[in-house]
Write a protein that holds these residues in place. Structure first.
Motif, PDB file in Angstrom:
ATOM      1  N   GLY A  73     144.297   0.277 -46.777  1.00  0.00           N
ATOM      2  CA  GLY A  73     145.287   0.311 -45.698  1.00  0.00           C
ATOM      3  C   GLY A  73     146.143   1.560 -45.679  1.00  0.00           C
ATOM      4  N   THR A  74     145.674   2.622 -46.303  1.00  0.00           N
ATOM      5  CA  THR A  74     146.484   3.834 -46.382  1.00  0.00           C
ATOM      6  C   THR A  74     146.648   4.501 -45.032  1.00  0.00           C
ATOM      7  N   ARG A  75     145.608   4.462 -44.223  1.00  0.00           N
ATOM      8  CA  ARG A  75     145.617   5.187 -42.949  1.00  0.00           C
ATOM      9  C   ARG A  75     144.609   4.551 -41.997  1.00  0.00           C
ATOM     10  N   GLY A  76     144.508   5.103 -40.796  1.00  0.00           N
ATOM     11  CA  GLY A  76     143.470   4.705 -39.858  1.00  0.00           C
ATOM     12  C   GLY A  76     143.510   3.245 -39.459  1.00  0.00           C
ATOM     13  N   ALA A  77     142.326   2.639 -39.358  1.00  0.00           N
ATOM     14  CA  ALA A  77     142.217   1.251 -38.906  1.00  0.00           C
ATOM     15  C   ALA A  77     142.946   0.299 -39.840  1.00  0.00           C
TER      16      ALA A  77
ATOM     17  N   THR B 185     153.103 -11.635 -44.644  1.00  0.00           N
ATOM     18  CA  THR B 185     153.263 -10.802 -45.836  1.00  0.00           C
ATOM     19  C   THR B 185     151.949 -10.080 -46.040  1.00  0.00           C
ATOM     20  N   VAL B 186     152.004  -8.755 -46.124  1.00  0.00           N
ATOM     21  CA  VAL B 186     150.779  -7.959 -46.158  1.00  0.00           C
ATOM     22  C   VAL B 186     150.762  -7.088 -47.410  1.00  0.00           C
TER      23      VAL B 186
ATOM     24  N   ALA C 213     153.173   0.108 -45.979  1.00  0.00           N
ATOM     25  CA  ALA C 213     153.951  -1.088 -46.306  1.00  0.00           C
ATOM     26  C   ALA C 213     155.313  -1.058 -45.608  1.00  0.00           C
ATOM     27  N   GLU C 214     155.932   0.110 -45.550  1.00  0.00           N
ATOM     28  CA  GLU C 214     157.221   0.225 -44.861  1.00  0.00           C
ATOM     29  C   GLU C 214     157.072  -0.044 -43.370  1.00  0.00           C
ATOM     30  N   GLN C 215     155.968   0.405 -42.780  1.00  0.00           N
ATOM     31  CA  GLN C 215     155.730   0.138 -41.361  1.00  0.00           C
ATOM     32  C   GLN C 215     155.488  -1.348 -41.121  1.00  0.00           C
ATOM     33  N   VAL C 216     154.814  -2.014 -42.064  1.00  0.00           N
ATOM     34  CA  VAL C 216     154.614  -3.464 -41.960  1.00  0.00           C
ATOM     35  C   VAL C 216     155.961  -4.173 -41.928  1.00  0.00           C
ATOM     36  N   THR C 217     156.843  -3.800 -42.834  1.00  0.00           N
ATOM     37  CA  THR C 217     158.164  -4.420 -42.902  1.00  0.00           C
ATOM     38  C   THR C 217     158.975  -4.117 -41.652  1.00  0.00           C
ATOM     39  N   ALA C 218     158.913  -2.881 -41.187  1.00  0.00           N
ATOM     40  CA  ALA C 218     159.649  -2.504 -39.981  1.00  0.00           C
ATOM     41  C   ALA C 218     159.150  -3.257 -38.762  1.00  0.00           C
TER      42      ALA C 218
ATOM     43  N   ARG D 112     156.400  -8.446 -44.154  1.00  0.00           N
ATOM     44  CA  ARG D 112     156.818  -7.974 -45.473  1.00  0.00           C
ATOM     45  C   ARG D 112     155.658  -7.206 -46.069  1.00  0.00           C
ATOM     46  N   GLY D 113     155.839  -5.912 -46.229  1.00  0.00           N
ATOM     47  CA  GLY D 113     154.790  -5.071 -46.763  1.00  0.00           C
ATOM     48  C   GLY D 113     154.936  -4.864 -48.255  1.00  0.00           C
ATOM     49  N   VAL D 114     153.820  -4.963 -48.967  1.00  0.00           N
ATOM     50  CA  VAL D 114     153.800  -4.765 -50.417  1.00  0.00           C
ATOM     51  C   VAL D 114     152.699  -3.757 -50.728  1.00  0.00           C
TER      52      VAL D 114
END
Length: 287
Positions: free
Chosen positions: A13-17, A31-32, A56-61, A65-67
């Motif tokens: 999940g670093t980038r892209g899709a 929670t991802v 993870a920060e974008q998930v939380t935003a 909840r990004g981990v």
């Protein structure tokens, strides 16, 4: 649709899709867990700036909840430790997204197998296939601990397209066609446990690497159309909302009936295919 209380693992999940899927799952309240090899303190051989912490920060935003957890999915012990952590901290896994790739810089287009660098080709296969199998081996037992789990395998190209089209590299071709078959095989093993396997392909994705290749950003991507008019059909990684739609179908009152109905129609693992957008549709979505 809310995924509040649900736990997802987006492997790669670093980038892209992978990043787009993770953020969309977060927008639904999940929670991802986001994995990859590039962090703010350690890079993979990609040498790119995107990190799992950013995802993870974008998930939380977005509302979830990004981990972020650094994992090399070719190392079984690291994957095992990851799943043990999820089980310890969350007690469940509802969604597994296998989007691990890492082969962009290994492909040698228009070269037959005897001319292609063998080390690069075999490395590509390991990154595209072994990583998915290793992750499934450790994560799926937690996914099937309760009914309703969803596995999403991400590839490139629909089965119909890949069956009729040579992907101009024997190694790349095998990577992308084998993933679809992998999802089909998993669907057979998961069905008795009330879980579903799908294989998803995006359209022409405006990933970070693709935007960089065309010398544009997500803000001015239309400028690339002057050189490559067909780029008008491209789509943002966050367009890959099939994960959310698949999860919504799985959360309905009769999820396994949905699974059986599509399997009867296709005879294969459920395929969530991204349709091509016409120019007017894209311009309406991205004014």
């Amino acid at each position: 649709m809310s995924l509040k209380g649900k736990v997802a693992l987006v492997a790669g999940g670093t980038r892209g899709a992978g990043r787009g899927i993770a953020v969309e799952l977060g927008a639904a309240g999940a929670t991802v867990y986001v994995t990859g090899r590039t962090t703010r303190t350690q890079q993979s051989e990609y040498g790119r700036p995107e990190t799992i912490e950013e995802t993870a920060e974008q998930v939380t935003a977005a509302g979830g909840r990004g981990v972020a957890v650094r994992v090399d999915h070719l190392v079984p012990a690291e994957v095992s430790d990851l799943v043990s952590r999820i089980q310890r901290d969350e007690g469940r896994l509802d969604i597994l997204v296998n989007d691990i790739w890492g082969g962009e810089y290994l492909i040698e287009w228009n070269k037959p197998v005897w001319d292609h660098n063998l080390e690069n080709g075999l490395r590509m296969l390991r990154l595209a296939l072994d990583t998915h199998l290793i992750t499934a081996h450790y994560a799926l037992p937690l996914l099937i601990a309760q009914p309703g789990g969803l596995l999403v395998e991400v590839t490139d190209g629909t089965p119909e397209y890949n069956a009729a089209t040579y992907r101009i590299s024997p190694f790349y071709d095998l990577c992308k066609t084998a993933t679809t078959r992998m999802a089909w095989a998993h669907s057979k093993d998961l069905a008795p446990h009330g879980a579903t396997s799908v294989c998803m392909t995006p359209g022409w994705l405006r990933s970070e690497i693709m935007l960089e290749t065309f010398g544009v950003t997500e803000g001015n991507w239309r400028d690339a159309i002057e050189k490559v008019p067909h780029f008008i059909i491209s789509e943002t990684p966050r367009f890959i909302r099939a994960c959310r739609r698949s999860t919504r179908a799985r959360s309905g009152p009769r999820p396994m009936e949905w699974h059986r109905r599509l399997q009867r129609r296709t005879g294969k693992a459920i395929r969530v295919q991204r349709s091509r957008r016409l120019e007017a549709r894209l311009l309406a979505l991205y004014p």
